[in-house]
Write an enzyme that holds these catalytic residues in place. Sequence first.
Site, PDB file in Angstrom:
ATOM      1  NE  ARG A  83      72.707  68.500  -5.917  1.00 17.47           N
ATOM      2  CZ  ARG A  83      73.664  68.050  -5.112  1.00 17.47           C
ATOM      3  NH1 ARG A  83      74.026  68.755  -4.078  1.00 17.47           N
ATOM      4  NH2 ARG A  83      74.256  66.908  -5.334  1.00 17.47           N
ATOM      5  CE  LYS A 190      71.389  46.425  -1.631  1.00 20.24           C
ATOM      6  NZ  LYS A 190      72.535  46.572  -2.526  1.00 20.24           N
ATOM      7  CE  LYS A 224      69.908  39.416 -10.201  1.00 19.91           C
ATOM      8  NZ  LYS A 224      70.704  39.887 -11.317  1.00 19.91           N
ATOM      9  CD  GLU A 258      78.995  41.937  -7.422  1.00 21.74           C
ATOM     10  OE1 GLU A 258      78.488  42.605  -8.317  1.00 21.74           O
ATOM     11  OE2 GLU A 258      79.170  42.356  -6.268  1.00 21.74           O
ATOM     12  CG  HIS A 282      70.840  41.086  -3.386  1.00 24.11           C
ATOM     13  ND1 HIS A 282      69.711  41.850  -3.531  1.00 24.11           N
ATOM     14  CD2 HIS A 282      71.857  41.852  -3.852  1.00 24.11           C
ATOM     15  CE1 HIS A 282      70.042  43.028  -4.060  1.00 24.11           C
ATOM     16  NE2 HIS A 282      71.338  43.055  -4.258  1.00 24.11           N
TER      17      HIS A 282
HETATM   18  C1  BG6 Z   1      73.663  45.444  -5.821  1.00 28.66           C
HETATM   19  C2  BG6 Z   1      74.879  45.721  -4.989  1.00 28.66           C
HETATM   20  O1  BG6 Z   1      72.522  45.351  -5.012  1.00 28.66           O
HETATM   21  O2  BG6 Z   1      73.827  44.242  -6.550  1.00 28.66           O
HETATM   22  C3  BG6 Z   1      76.125  45.765  -5.843  1.00 28.66           C
HETATM   23  O3  BG6 Z   1      74.731  46.964  -4.326  1.00 28.66           O
HETATM   24  C4  BG6 Z   1      76.216  44.517  -6.711  1.00 28.66           C
HETATM   25  O4  BG6 Z   1      77.296  45.899  -5.043  1.00 28.66           O
HETATM   26  C5  BG6 Z   1      74.918  44.286  -7.453  1.00 28.66           C
HETATM   27  O5  BG6 Z   1      77.287  44.704  -7.623  1.00 28.66           O
HETATM   28  C6  BG6 Z   1      74.954  42.987  -8.229  1.00 28.66           C
HETATM   29  O6  BG6 Z   1      73.784  42.833  -8.960  1.00 28.66           O
HETATM   30  P1  BG6 Z   1      73.709  41.763 -10.136  1.00 28.66           P
HETATM   31  O7  BG6 Z   1      72.298  41.823 -10.587  1.00 28.66           O
HETATM   32  O8  BG6 Z   1      74.697  42.215 -11.174  1.00 28.66           O
HETATM   33  O9  BG6 Z   1      74.095  40.459  -9.547  1.00 28.66           O
END
Ligand code: BG6
Length: 528
Positions: A83, A190, A224, A258, A282
């Site tokens: 936009r 996603k 990965k 995380e 994942h």
């Molecule tokens: C994403 C999630 O798919 O993966 C996030 O939506 C998450 O919430 C991220 O932080 C983590 O990805 P990576 O590659 O840093 O482990």
Amino acid sequence: MSNGQAFPDLEGSEVTQGTVPQQPANPLRDPADRRLPRIAGPSGLVIFGVTGDLSRKKLMPAIYDLANRGLLPPGFSLVGFARREWEDEDFAKEVHDAVKEHARTPFREEVWQQLAKGMRFVQGTFDDDAAFDTLRQTIEDLDKAQGTSGNFAFYLSVPPKFFPNVVQQLKKHGLADPPKGSWRRAVIEKPFGHNLESAQELNKVVHEVFPRDEVFRIDHYLGKETVQNILALRFANSMFEPIWNRSYVDHVQITMAEDIGIGGRAGYYDGIGSARDVIQNHLLQLMALTAIEEPASFHPKALVAEKLKVLSAVQLPKDLGLHTVRGQYASGWQGGEEVLGYLDEDGIDPNSKTDTFAAIKLEINNRRWAGVPFYLRTGKRLGRRVTEIAVVFQRAPYLPFDSYATEELGQNALVIRVQPDEGVTVRFGSKVPGTSMEVRDVTMDFAYGESFTESSPEAYERLILDVLLGDANLFPRHQEVELSWEILDPIEKYWDQHGKPAQYPAGTWGPAEADEMLARDGRSWRRP
Ligand code: BG6
């Protein structure tokens, strides 16, 4: 199994193993030699949602890194659609800044200049017909100016509620129909839906416009290196497979932890939560790759066939109250700083029941895995950032030692360290040096950084390149997405009907209930 073997096509048509994805004709290349760099042919990428975080932090840098590694064609073109009132130059500047800040490889002016020649911006909203006409015209112009040969992928980095709009506009304006001899592909970020029903609906909408083999759903974990290495570890070696089953494995723990909170993503995250955000995609993919039977080949259909068997064999625990846990971070300390609790984060409903931590127990009902629990957990604001798959083995059936000798001996484990410190660790017992017999856990370690000089590409580099090559191996098929929702939906439903997530202080390893969940089974979580 010989090449040319036909596989039933899980998406509808019949395909042949060994089909070479469309590639630039190069007489010097032997298409059978996979060691040669896989270089994309004439093509371009259109990104919807180009002003978003993902685009700036991951997609734009990945495109530059691919160009820098010589894996994109010279006339590669990148079109941003949003936009924002930008001209081509503003867009190019945005990409430039994103590349400078986030690219993995060094900045080289000549690579940048080459890439910048193919950058265009189209301003508009998703229901703006004129903007989609301009997009079609832009692509035709690029075909002439840059030699993109009509080959374009459309990357939908937008919330799922906009998917139907965008794909229907692509169809209406003739953008989804490739000119003769070229391709058009849809790349979908996603979350793919919110539950089974919405995922089915989205699949229907997308499949009405794009042929099934031209739809690429992103699960960036599959891009990965360490995740692809699960297949190498299991199927290129002979020593792991004989013990990779219920006769030797006690249980499997898959953790994606995380340390960050939700940052500026309240709008996306609240109401979605950690299980939908991470377990549905994942972690179930990691579980599937850990559990699958050896595929007949690495043809995408063969790999998907095995993953589907595992996902269809998943059995949820009867009592979801005892074998699933969800949590929400409260304020606490992380990296020496005091951090806010989830409910106090900007943009979060103070009564939100969204989970920022989830742990679930699953079983896989087949001959290899019956009775072996797979524990999956994920969370934000946990002790540290780590993703790993730990295959924990049964104790030796008999220990011919005095009991004190093995007091400190744990269970053997093989740990695939997905990130950080990518590698594989094997834990086993060893005699402590000295005059008496005492056995303690030690580890044997493979670290990517020590064994290889090549650094790992970012997941998005690999995945964008694969889209341009038409290689679907690392992209979940619609049945996988739907089966994953079938696994998660009953858990989400149970959680909706039963109370609130348990609180855990930021910087810890989740709520006490998660420890109790494993203790009930006589086990404990690893502290990675
Ligand atoms: C994403 C999630 O798919 O993966 C996030 O939506 C998450 O919430 C991220 O932080 C983590 O990805 P990576 O590659 O840093 O482990």
